[in-house]
Design a protein around this motif. Structure first.
Motif, PDB file in Angstrom:
ATOM      1  N   VAL A  30       0.571  -1.191  -0.053  1.00  0.00           N
ATOM      2  CA  VAL A  30      -0.190  -0.044   0.037  1.00  0.00           C
ATOM      3  C   VAL A  30       0.871   1.529  -0.029  1.00  0.00           C
ATOM      4  O   VAL A  30       0.364   2.250  -0.507  1.00  0.00           O
ATOM      5  N   HIS A  33       0.989   2.661  -3.298  1.00  0.00           N
ATOM      6  CA  HIS A  33      -0.176   3.101  -4.150  1.00  0.00           C
ATOM      7  C   HIS A  33      -0.143   4.710  -4.364  1.00  0.00           C
ATOM      8  O   HIS A  33      -0.681   4.939  -5.310  1.00  0.00           O
ATOM      9  N   PHE A  57      -6.507  -0.308  -7.584  1.00  0.00           N
ATOM     10  CA  PHE A  57      -5.724  -0.385  -6.631  1.00  0.00           C
ATOM     11  C   PHE A  57      -6.739  -1.004  -5.450  1.00  0.00           C
ATOM     12  O   PHE A  57      -7.814  -0.716  -5.303  1.00  0.00           O
ATOM     13  N   LYS A  59      -6.772  -1.827  -1.405  1.00  0.00           N
ATOM     14  CA  LYS A  59      -5.876  -1.999  -0.076  1.00  0.00           C
ATOM     15  C   LYS A  59      -6.005  -3.047   0.641  1.00  0.00           C
ATOM     16  O   LYS A  59      -5.117  -3.307   1.725  1.00  0.00           O
ATOM     17  N   GLU A  60      -7.194  -3.572   0.827  1.00  0.00           N
ATOM     18  CA  GLU A  60      -7.312  -4.801   2.004  1.00  0.00           C
ATOM     19  C   GLU A  60      -7.808  -5.924   1.320  1.00  0.00           C
ATOM     20  O   GLU A  60      -8.546  -5.802   0.424  1.00  0.00           O
ATOM     21  N   GLY A  63      -2.313  -5.111   0.262  1.00  0.00           N
ATOM     22  CA  GLY A  63      -1.981  -4.276  -0.926  1.00  0.00           C
ATOM     23  C   GLY A  63      -1.990  -5.015  -2.149  1.00  0.00           C
ATOM     24  O   GLY A  63      -1.224  -5.814  -2.323  1.00  0.00           O
TER      25      GLY A  63
END
Length: 116
Positions: A30, A33, A57, A59-60, A63
């Motif tokens: 992350v 990103h 993208f 994130k959870e 990443g």
């Protein structure tokens, strides 16, 4: 950039072979990103334009970047992402440490701390 073979996609990645539209997921911390997105999305837009792939993208839970397009587009997008991940943090650190002389870059971002 020379010859490049993208690493295998993470488990659960899906992709069509032979030029059909497909989707692949790659683990990307992350912390990268923001660099890959760029201010107002300028970097990701340039990456998408240069590769022809759509880049999103996640994130959870971990990443990731998701690349959508044909095999060539996805491969080119991953090549470009890898290059940005490797080169941009080094350039930004040099800028912050005043190791790049005036005029070498058109603009120098003002950020605190180092990108590792």
């Amino acid at each position: 950039l020379g010859s490049f073979a993208p690493p295998p996609a993470t488990a659960g990645a899906r992709g069509a072979r032979g030029g059909g539209l497909g989707r692949e997921e790659y683990e990307v911390d992350v912390k990268f990103h923001g660099i890959l997105l760029g201010k107002h999305g300028v970097t990701v837009k340039a990456l998408q334009q240069a590769s022809g792939a759509k880049i999103t993208f996640v994130k959870e839970p971990a990443g990731k970047v998701v690349l959508t397009g044909n095999e060539i587009q996805r491969s080119r997008a991953w090549e470009l992402i890898t290059s940005v991940k490797e080169q941009l943090p080094k350039v930004l650190t040099k800028v912050r440490n005043n190791e790049i002389s005036k005029g070498e870059l058109k603009s120098a971002p003002e950020m605190e701390g180092k990108v590792e």
